[in-house]
Design a protein around this motif. Structure first.
Motif, mmCIF file in Angstrom:
data_model
loop_
_atom_site.group_PDB
_atom_site.id
_atom_site.type_symbol
_atom_site.label_atom_id
_atom_site.label_comp_id
_atom_site.label_asym_id
_atom_site.label_seq_id
_atom_site.Cartn_x
_atom_site.Cartn_y
_atom_site.Cartn_z
ATOM 1 N N SER A 262 0.831 -1.208 0.000
ATOM 2 C CA SER A 262 0.000 0.000 0.000
ATOM 3 C C SER A 262 0.864 1.255 0.000
ATOM 4 O O SER A 262 0.458 2.307 -0.504
ATOM 5 N N ARG A 263 2.061 1.155 0.574
ATOM 6 C CA ARG A 263 2.977 2.299 0.492
ATOM 7 C C ARG A 263 3.391 2.509 -0.964
ATOM 8 O O ARG A 263 3.470 3.636 -1.448
ATOM 9 N N TYR A 264 3.615 1.410 -1.673
ATOM 10 C CA TYR A 264 3.962 1.510 -3.093
ATOM 11 C C TYR A 264 2.781 2.078 -3.878
ATOM 12 O O TYR A 264 2.948 2.885 -4.789
ATOM 13 N N VAL A 311 1.588 12.409 11.159
ATOM 14 C CA VAL A 311 1.030 12.607 12.501
ATOM 15 C C VAL A 311 1.115 11.303 13.288
ATOM 16 O O VAL A 311 0.664 10.252 12.824
ATOM 17 N N ASP A 312 1.699 11.380 14.489
ATOM 18 C CA ASP A 312 1.790 10.203 15.356
ATOM 19 C C ASP A 312 1.966 10.693 16.798
ATOM 20 O O ASP A 312 2.459 11.794 17.014
ATOM 21 N N VAL A 313 1.574 9.860 17.761
ATOM 22 C CA VAL A 313 1.789 10.258 19.161
ATOM 23 C C VAL A 313 3.195 9.951 19.634
ATOM 24 O O VAL A 313 3.625 10.451 20.672
ATOM 25 N N LYS A 340 0.919 14.346 17.876
ATOM 26 C CA LYS A 340 -0.422 14.647 18.355
ATOM 27 C C LYS A 340 -1.314 13.424 18.245
ATOM 28 O O LYS A 340 -1.079 12.549 17.401
ATOM 29 N N ASP A 341 -2.336 13.382 19.073
ATOM 30 C CA ASP A 341 -3.371 12.372 18.936
ATOM 31 C C ASP A 341 -4.109 12.621 17.617
ATOM 32 O O ASP A 341 -4.531 13.753 17.342
ATOM 33 N N VAL A 342 -4.222 11.574 16.807
ATOM 34 C CA VAL A 342 -4.800 11.769 15.473
ATOM 35 C C VAL A 342 -6.242 12.275 15.545
ATOM 36 O O VAL A 342 -6.636 13.159 14.782
ATOM 37 N N PHE A 343 -7.025 11.730 16.487
ATOM 38 C CA PHE A 343 -8.428 12.166 16.603
ATOM 39 C C PHE A 343 -8.485 13.677 16.809
ATOM 40 O O PHE A 343 -9.246 14.392 16.160
ATOM 41 N N LEU A 361 -5.117 6.800 6.541
ATOM 42 C CA LEU A 361 -5.478 6.421 7.916
ATOM 43 C C LEU A 361 -5.045 4.983 8.142
ATOM 44 O O LEU A 361 -5.669 4.052 7.626
ATOM 45 N N ASP A 362 -3.964 4.808 8.895
ATOM 46 C CA ASP A 362 -3.462 3.449 9.156
ATOM 47 C C ASP A 362 -3.355 3.242 10.668
ATOM 48 O O ASP A 362 -2.254 3.163 11.213
ATOM 49 N N PRO A 363 -4.493 3.174 11.345
ATOM 50 C CA PRO A 363 -4.473 3.155 12.813
ATOM 51 C C PRO A 363 -4.027 1.804 13.378
ATOM 52 O O PRO A 363 -4.017 0.809 12.651
HETATM 53 N N1 SAH Z 1 1.592 3.462 8.849
HETATM 54 C C1 SAH Z 1 2.709 2.936 9.577
HETATM 55 C C2 SAH Z 1 2.306 1.976 10.683
HETATM 56 C C3 SAH Z 1 1.317 2.535 11.683
HETATM 57 S S1 SAH Z 1 1.336 1.714 13.216
HETATM 58 C C4 SAH Z 1 3.705 2.313 8.593
HETATM 59 O O1 SAH Z 1 3.405 2.187 7.393
HETATM 60 O O2 SAH Z 1 4.798 1.952 9.009
HETATM 61 C C5 SAH Z 1 0.302 2.684 14.206
HETATM 62 C C6 SAH Z 1 0.904 3.969 14.743
HETATM 63 O O3 SAH Z 1 -0.140 4.696 15.356
HETATM 64 C C7 SAH Z 1 1.973 3.843 15.813
HETATM 65 O O4 SAH Z 1 3.124 4.512 15.382
HETATM 66 C C8 SAH Z 1 1.408 4.517 17.069
HETATM 67 O O5 SAH Z 1 2.377 5.289 17.766
HETATM 68 C C9 SAH Z 1 0.379 5.425 16.458
HETATM 69 N N2 SAH Z 1 -0.793 5.787 17.287
HETATM 70 C C10 SAH Z 1 -1.590 4.975 17.999
HETATM 71 N N3 SAH Z 1 -2.641 5.655 18.513
HETATM 72 C C11 SAH Z 1 -2.494 6.940 18.091
HETATM 73 C C12 SAH Z 1 -3.266 8.126 18.263
HETATM 74 N N4 SAH Z 1 -4.404 8.119 18.966
HETATM 75 N N5 SAH Z 1 -2.830 9.254 17.676
HETATM 76 C C13 SAH Z 1 -1.693 9.275 16.956
HETATM 77 N N6 SAH Z 1 -0.931 8.185 16.755
HETATM 78 C C14 SAH Z 1 -1.326 7.026 17.309
#
Ligand code: SAH
Length: 473
Positions: A262-264, A311-313, A340-343, A361-363
């Motif tokens: 999916s990155r590709y 964006v990541d925490v 930051k918190d994504v939400f 969005l890859d949560p």
């Molecule tokens: N997309 C990445 C993998 C994502 S893993 C890749 O391709 O490598 C999920 C990430 O979400 C982790 O880095 C974690 O730190 C982050 N994360 C978890 N809950 C979060 C939140 N509420 N807000 C922001 N980041 C969060």
């Protein structure tokens, strides 16, 4: 050997070769030879057993793990098999051999063994350049520890062996948490391996001692930090970029190889936007939510993205992402790193009226078990609604769920509900999924865990599409 006898009718899933057996299916234990009843409570965790149907027919060999919900995991459905070193080595050899095409494709980070997908329940093995990182998550794999590492050492003699058996889920199996370099010399001692001259088989590399994490009372003990494996490995992906991987302190084995495809896809999408869209001459703007070490962002930049917002925490993950941009000679001026918190971030941006060409969005897994299925689904719907509101008409939402309990059908329904809430017309352009080295076991649908969609966001409800909104697929 101990045999576990199942209740009548509970053999069905095993006959279909699903490898998991839950405690409710098990009737009692007996001695395989004499048929004398045996005390289940006395069978040690990790013991190799036979599983038989209520009428005594052989079903499989499995490892016993009484403290887990899945009390038995099948390792072989063939009664003739002996679960010994040769058996393990052959399973691993075959798994590694299947991956040859990925190396040819320019990938230096590869999942060599995908647990149930490669008939090794509870074993993940990833190779990042010359570092092999294994995670053992079941009592059965723990019992096969020496076989596994000895086989890996023999199959991939030029690689360092690292172990990341420190996932909290191991506690459910009553297993200690452990992480660090694995010294092949230890294993050769365990097996008394000798070369032709009678010397212990030993690797010539100098391996300083291991960092161990004790599971005592949550305390961790550092013995000596190993130098052989760098803190950040840069691992080539599709011959295009080098993704930062942190085997020692990163998530799981250090990086998410499952999203490679999916990155590709993101790379190709950015290229298409840049070359074919009137609106994106400077390259598309990309919001990469839950960015971890910025993998999606790197491929987006390589594909010509004009701006990438990661964006990541996790500050640690964002720092690795920053390093990744420098390592790949990409323009740091085109990237932002937002801790930051994504939400929260999504809500702020919606309120500010910001728009992006591509939102990713890859949560992390929102659904851990059936009891939080509903709240997890709500979480997916919320971020997708917000994400969609941030996509410029004609742009794309790339959205994923790595929850094993989320089916593709349910995920589509959630995205459809999110689009209704966001009041946008949207279409699925393509489905996305875990990359091909994350093999899916046919009888075990749980192994198809990573589902995704590329969603084309059209015009808002109540408006007519204008020509200028049309972007090519
Ligand atoms: N997309 C990445 C993998 C994502 S893993 C890749 O391709 O490598 C999920 C990430 O979400 C982790 O880095 C974690 O730190 C982050 N994360 C978890 N809950 C979060 C939140 N509420 N807000 C922001 N980041 C969060």
């Amino acid at each position: 050997m101990i045999s576990f006898v199942l209740h009548q009718g509970r053999e069905k899933s095993l006959l279909r070769r699903h490898p998991w057996i839950f405690s409710k299916a098990v009737s009692h234990a007996q001695d395989s030879k004499t048929g004398q009843p045996a005390d289940m409570d006395k069978v040690k965790s990790g013991t190799l057993c036979k599983v038989v149907s209520s009428d005594g027919k052989f079903l499989c060999y499995a490892h016993w793990s009484p403290s887990s919900q899945i009390v038995l995991r099948a390792i072989s459905f063939n009664e003739e098999d002996r679960i010994d070193y040769d058996f393990v080595k052959e399973r691993l050899r075959a798994a590694i051999a299947r991956r040859a095409p990925l190396v040819a494709r320019g990938d230096h980070g590869i999942r060599l063994v995908a647990a149930e997908g490669d008939f090794m329940p509870g074993l993940i093995v990833d190779r990042f350049n010359n570092v092999i990182c294994a995670a053992l998550s079941s009592a059965g794999m723990e019992a096969l520890y020496e076989h596994i590492f000895r086989a890996l050492h023999e199959l991939e003699p030029d690689c360092y062996l690292y172990e990341r058996s420190d996932a909290k889920s191991r506690r459910k199996e009553n297993l200690p948490l452990r992480a660090g370099l694995v010294d092949p010399e230890d294993l050769s001692r365990a097996y008394n391996l000798r070369d032709g001259q009678g010397n212990a088989l030993k690797d010539s590399r100098q391996i300083s001692r291991v960092r161990r994490i004790d599971d005592g009372e949550g305390g961790s003990e550092f013995i000596e930090l190993d130098e052989a494996v760098p803190d950040t490995l840069f691992v080539q992906e599709r011959g295009l970029v080098h993704i930062p991987i942190d085997v020692k302190n990163g998530h799981k084995t250090g990086g998410y190889l499952d999203q490679r495809q999916s990155r590709y896809h993101t790379y190709e999408l950015c290229r298409t936007f840049k070359t074919m869209s009137e609106n994106c001459k400077k390259g598309p703007s990309v919001l990469n939510c839950f960015s971890y070490t910025g993998g999606f962002g790197l491929l987006a930049l390589k594909g010509g993205a004009g701006a990438v917002y990661n964006v990541d925490v996790s500050e640690h993950a964002l720092n690795a992402a920053r390093e990744g941009v420098v390592e790949n000679h990409l323009d740091p001026g085109r990237c932002k790193f937002i801790k930051k918190d994504v939400f929260e971030y999504l809500r702020e941006q919606v309120a500010a009226g910001t728009k992006f060409d591509i939102v990713i969005l890859d949560p992390p897994k929102f659904i851990e078990n059936r009891s939080n299925l509903n709240s997890g689904c709500r979480g997916y719907q919320d971020i997708n609604r917000l994400g969609m509101q941030l996509v410029r008409p004609g742009g794309r939402l790339l959205t994923f769920s790595c929850s094993g309990l989320m089916t593709e059908e349910l995920f589509q329904k959630i995205i459809a509900d999110a689009a209704l809430e966001a009041k946008v017309e949207a279409q699925i352009v393509t489905t996305l999924r875990q990359d091909i080295d994350h093999l899916v076991s046919l009888p075990c649908p749980e192994t198809f865990y990573l589902k995704g969609f590329e969603i084309l966001i059209n015009w808002p409800h109540g408006r007519s599409p204008g020509l200028r909104l049309q972007l090519p697929y």
